[in-house]
Enzyme design. Structure first.
Site, short mmCIF file in Angstrom:
data_model
loop_
_atom_site.label_atom_id
_atom_site.label_comp_id
_atom_site.label_asym_id
_atom_site.label_seq_id
_atom_site.Cartn_x
_atom_site.Cartn_y
_atom_site.Cartn_z
CG HIS A 115 -6.96 4.78 -0.63
ND1 HIS A 115 -5.72 4.49 -0.12
CD2 HIS A 115 -7.01 4.19 -1.85
CE1 HIS A 115 -5.04 3.77 -1.01
NE2 HIS A 115 -5.80 3.58 -2.06
CG ASP A 164 -2.08 0.91 1.14
OD1 ASP A 164 -2.54 1.16 0.01
OD2 ASP A 164 -2.56 1.39 2.19
CB THR A 197 -7.77 4.80 11.22
OG1 THR A 197 -6.87 5.35 10.27
CG2 THR A 197 -7.72 5.61 12.49
CG HIS A 239 -5.71 7.99 4.20
ND1 HIS A 239 -4.89 8.63 3.29
CD2 HIS A 239 -6.00 6.79 3.65
CE1 HIS A 239 -4.70 7.84 2.25
NE2 HIS A 239 -5.38 6.72 2.43
N GLY A 240 -8.25 7.86 8.08
CA GLY A 240 -8.48 8.11 9.50
C GLY A 240 -9.92 8.50 9.77
CB VAL A 265 -10.18 -1.14 6.73
CG1 VAL A 265 -10.51 -0.86 8.19
CG2 VAL A 265 -11.44 -1.14 5.87
#
Ligand code: 13P
Length: 303
Positions: free
Chosen positions: A231, A106, A256, A203-204, A254
């Site tokens: 994402h 990734d 976080t 992200h997160g 996946v």
């Protein structure tokens, strides 16, 4: 970085033979499971993991739902994770798994990381050139596609840029959404096998209301044929993920949410009166048990 192409082709072919299961049935090519998911209008979960317990949890969550799974290792973990050892471990677990397992690199920014992953049997790689302007991103991605395809390894790339929310371990992105016309050109001119499209996920965890442009996703899907990747699975509302899958997302990353569940379990464990006397194996087994339902939730949602 210069590569002896003839030698690499020979070495990679041996790796690819292993990967394709010509000598045994270990890993599957990521592209194959994504094309199958695309036909079925489903998606496959790609879990960002770094160690035995997290790999075991991901595979058993997939087995519980009888779905394929993608084990993903980010380039950012190369300084602390033995990449060759990790790959061997995933292959060994995949060989015993009741479902297809793929191994994905990734967010790689360096060509040498991609070559290293291919050499040790990863079945797909993501080259992340999203911080570059389109032309430069295309030129860099084309080069990676050429190398990876020699080894039968599939390639993911990203245009637009995924922003970073809370608790994320990824690089900051500027949140630029993907332009469908750019996506069309990018896929045609680079030959990538699947494309990460930026449609507003982060992200997160989200710090405000998620603003995800599903109409844009439909326009991107109409513009390109390759499977699309989402994402920023963590914190994205279930109904949005389900709708994104119905509009062409075939892989959901996946990271976080799994990390948060693991850390919460460690803290819960640490608060026990006798915690300091615990054995590490017990602590890690509890962490594995705590993250597996989180992973299973995603696997189920995408099926
Ligand atoms: P999350 O951390 O939001 O789950 O995103 C993971 C990801 O997209 C990795 O590439």
């Amino acid at each position: 970085m210069t590569i002896n192409r003839a030698a690499f082709r020979g070495l990679a072919a041996r790796g690819a033979a292993r990967v394709l299961g010509e000598t045994d049935n270990m890993l599957v090519n990521t592209k194959d499971i994504l094309l199958e998911a695309q036909q079925q209008k489903k998606a496959v979960a790609a879990f960002n993991v770094t160690n035995l317990e997290t790999v075991q949890a991901a595979v058993s969550a997939a087995e519980q739902e009888n779905r394929p799974v993608i084990i993903a290792l980010g380039e950012r973990y190369f300084p602390t994770v033995d990449v060759e050892g990790f790959s061997a471990m995933v292959r060994a677990i995949a060989a015993k798994a009741a479902v297809p397992v793929a191994l994905h690199l990734d967010h790689a920014y360096e060509k040498q990381s991609i070559v290293r992953a291919i050499r040790c049997g990863f079945t797909s790689v993501m080259f992340d050139g999203s911080k570059h302007a389109l032309e430069r991103n295309m030129a860099l991605t084309r080069d990676i596609v050429e190398i990876a395809h020699m080894a039968g390894v599939s390639v993911e790339a990203e245009i637009g840029s995924v922003a970073r929310g809370a608790f994320s371990d990824e690089e900051e992105g500027d949140g630029r959404l993907t332009d469908p016309e750019d996506a069309k050109r990018f896929v045609a001119e680079t030959g990538v096998d699947f494309l990460a499209a930026a449609i507003g996920t982060v992200h997160g965890m989200y710090t405000g209301e998620p603003r995800i442009d599903l109409e844009l996703l439909t326009r991107i899907r109409d513009a390109v044929r390759v499977p699309l990747v989402l994402h920023g699975g963590s914190g994205t509302p279930d109904e949005i993920i389900a709708e994104a899958v119905s509009r062409g997302i075939c892989k959901v990353n996946v990271n976080t949410e799994v990390s948060i569940a693991a850390v919460a379990e460690l803290l819960r464990f640490a608060a026990k009166p006798d915690a300091a006397r615990s054995h590490l194996s017990t602590v890690m087994a509890e962490v594995q048990e705590a993250i597996q339902p989180v992973m299973r939730k995603f696997v189920k949602l995408l099926a």
